[in-house]
Scaffold this active site. Structure first.
Site, PDB file in Angstrom:
ATOM      1  N   ARG A   1      35.883 -66.318 -28.032  1.00 10.89           N
ATOM      2  CA  ARG A   1      37.237 -65.805 -28.270  1.00 10.89           C
ATOM      3  C   ARG A   1      38.197 -66.182 -27.152  1.00 10.89           C
ATOM      4  O   ARG A   1      39.422 -66.076 -27.313  1.00 10.89           O
ATOM      5  CB  ARG A   1      37.201 -64.292 -28.451  1.00 10.89           C
ATOM      6  CG  ARG A   1      36.557 -63.854 -29.770  1.00 10.89           C
ATOM      7  CD  ARG A   1      36.270 -62.370 -29.789  1.00 10.89           C
ATOM      8  NE  ARG A   1      37.467 -61.573 -29.603  1.00 10.89           N
ATOM      9  CZ  ARG A   1      37.460 -60.248 -29.464  1.00 10.89           C
ATOM     10  NH1 ARG A   1      36.297 -59.602 -29.459  1.00 10.89           N
ATOM     11  NH2 ARG A   1      38.582 -59.591 -29.301  1.00 10.89           N
TER      12      ARG A   1
ATOM     13  N   GLY B   1      20.424 -62.349 -27.243  1.00  9.61           N
ATOM     14  CA  GLY B   1      20.739 -60.938 -27.112  1.00  9.61           C
ATOM     15  C   GLY B   1      20.448 -60.391 -25.732  1.00  9.61           C
ATOM     16  O   GLY B   1      19.801 -61.022 -24.890  1.00  9.61           O
TER      17      GLY B   1
END
Length: 467
Positions: free
Chosen positions: A15, A83
């Site tokens: 992002r 993760g």
């Protein structure tokens, strides 16, 4: 047992729309990862492990260049980003099992107070917890997992927002920040219990809470009073929000210690900067790096100081100072530029449109305007006329200019280095000095002035006749 901070810094941060890893984007003057390392150090964490992945070499290079490539930072690379639980497994595989309290925190959470980390570790030690969860209460909890805890702080479950019933969403306002303190021994003994049975196919460290609750291991919560310190940065917009929080935090601290600011919203100060009492910071002032400013100074407006040292009672007006020092009662600017180890001694002056690089200016000496001095040393009581330049570079080598005490340099003088000007010498305006000038001498280098009376009148008359 020694305490360890595992700082997760492997994410790419899509992002951010950047070629650089997210954790290397700067909040004020330092990358996000630096702030997390700083908080862990100030919290007293004895071992710091930085888990890197995307842009790993850029992160390593930064800390090496910043002088932090020491035993207090260990790097572990998470080559596959599977993760947060997988990141902790990578630490175990690389370093073995860690004993004592293990704080897992994030490099994209730059606002965490060291005291908050200390409180988390203290709670974990006091209750012998398998896991201690840091919680917060943001105004909008919809993006966070909810902490279901009893009155004594014992955690029953962490429920993701989308899994909450309407009643739970209303009743459970306390949210999981994602920052934990684990018992290292129990964490590494049970980390393989985490599975990737989820839509993303990743191993989430949050699942350890449910695993411990199911095992009957103690899990409790510590609540952070100010949710701002747990804001994460995932976009440039969020980076700007975090920067504003840190700007206010630092500026309020400085003002509480006796520093004045005409408009704190227009002053930006880095975490390592020190400013003395009764100094005023005017709008559009930036103090970066390890800058130190003394007392009774005025800095700004429109000034930027990076790794600068400023003495007492100095004026720094529309000036840039980088890796340089000014002593007491020095005046700079407006629009001066000091760099590369420039050093101004007491009561000296750098005036308007002046640039100095690697130059030492003696006590009471003045470089008032429109000059460039590079690789030079000026004694005390020197006056440099406007337009003076040290010609210190021949295209291959840098050479030095030495100017003694009480020297007067006229305007528009070129000093071609290497050259020495002796004490009490005078150099006439418009001279190009290529040879040493003895002490007490006058040195001039000019072509003869030619004046032809009436020539200009005849010239203008001829042009008019041609028209």
């Amino acid at each position: 047992m020694p305490s360890t901070a595992i700082i997760l810094a492997a994410g790419k941060g899509t992002r951010m729309k950047s070629r650089h890893p997210k954790v290397m984007h700067r909040l004020l003057d330092r990358p996000l990862a630096w702030w997390a390392v700083r908080s862990a150090r100030q919290a007293g964490m004895e071992r710091i492990v930085l888990v890197v992945g995307s842009g790993a070499q850029e992160v390593r290079d930064y800390f090496a260049a910043d002088g932090d490539a020491d035993a207090s930072i260990e790097f572990v690379e998470q080559k596959e980003r599977l993760g947060t639980g997988h990141a902790v497994r990578c630490v175990r595989d690389a370093l073995g099992e860690l004993k004592g309290p293990v704080v897992v925190m994030y490099a994209d959470m730059p606002l965490v107070h060291p005291q908050t980390i200390r409180s988390l570790v203290s709670e974990a030690r006091a209750k012998h917890n398998a896991c201690t969860v840091l919680s917060m209460t943001p105004p909008d909890p919809s993006d966070y997992g909810r902490v279901d805890a009893s009155d004594d702080g014992t955690v029953r479950a962490i429920i993701e927002h989308e899994d909450c019933t309407p009643e739970q969403r209303e009743a459970l306002r306390e949210c999981n920040s994602g920052l934990y303190c684990f018992c290292g021994r129990r964490l590494f003994a049970n980390i393989d219990r985490i599975t990737n049975d989820n839509a993303q196919g990743e191993y989430y460290l949050t699942d350890m809470v449910g695993i411990y609750v199911g095992m009957g291991e103690p899990v409790s919560v510590v609540h952070a009073d100010d949710y701002h310190e747990l804001l994460g940065v995932n976009s440039r917009s969020q980076l700007a929000v975090a920067a504003k929080v840190m700007q206010r935090r630092i500026n309020e601290g400085l003002m509480a210690e006796g520093v004045s600011m005409l408009d704190p919203e227009q002053v930006w100060v880095g975490a390592e900067v020190r400013v003395g009492q009764d100094t005023t910071l005017l709008p559009q002032t930036f103090l970066w790096g390890r800058t130190i400013v003394g007392s009774d100074c005025t800095i700004g407006p429109n000034s930027r100081l990076t790794n600068a040292t400023v003495g007492d009672r100095c004026l720094v007006d529309e000036t840039i100072i980088v890796d340089s020092a000014i002593d007491n009662d020095v005046s700079c600017g407006p629009r001066a530029y000091l760099r590369g180890g420039a050093h101004f001694h007491d009561r000296s002056k750098a005036g308007t449109h002046v640039e100095l690089k690697g130059t030492e200016v003696g006590v009471g000496s003045k470089v008032p305007h429109l000059s460039y001095l590079g690789d030079a040393r000026l004694g005390s009581g020197v006056n440099i006329g406007g337009g003076t330049i040290t010609c210190n570079y021949d295209g291959k080598h840098k050479s030095r200019t030495e100017i003694g005490d009480h020297v007067f340099i006229g305007s528009d003088v070129m000093l071609v280095a290497p050259v020495t000007i002796g004490d009490n010498a005078l150099v006439g305006a418009a001279s190009c000095i290529t040879k040493d000038v003895p002490a007490g001498a006058l040195s001039l280098e000019r072509s003869r002035q030619l004046t032809q009376r009436g020539w200009a009148d005849a010239y203008w008359k001829r042009l008019e006749e041609e028209d």
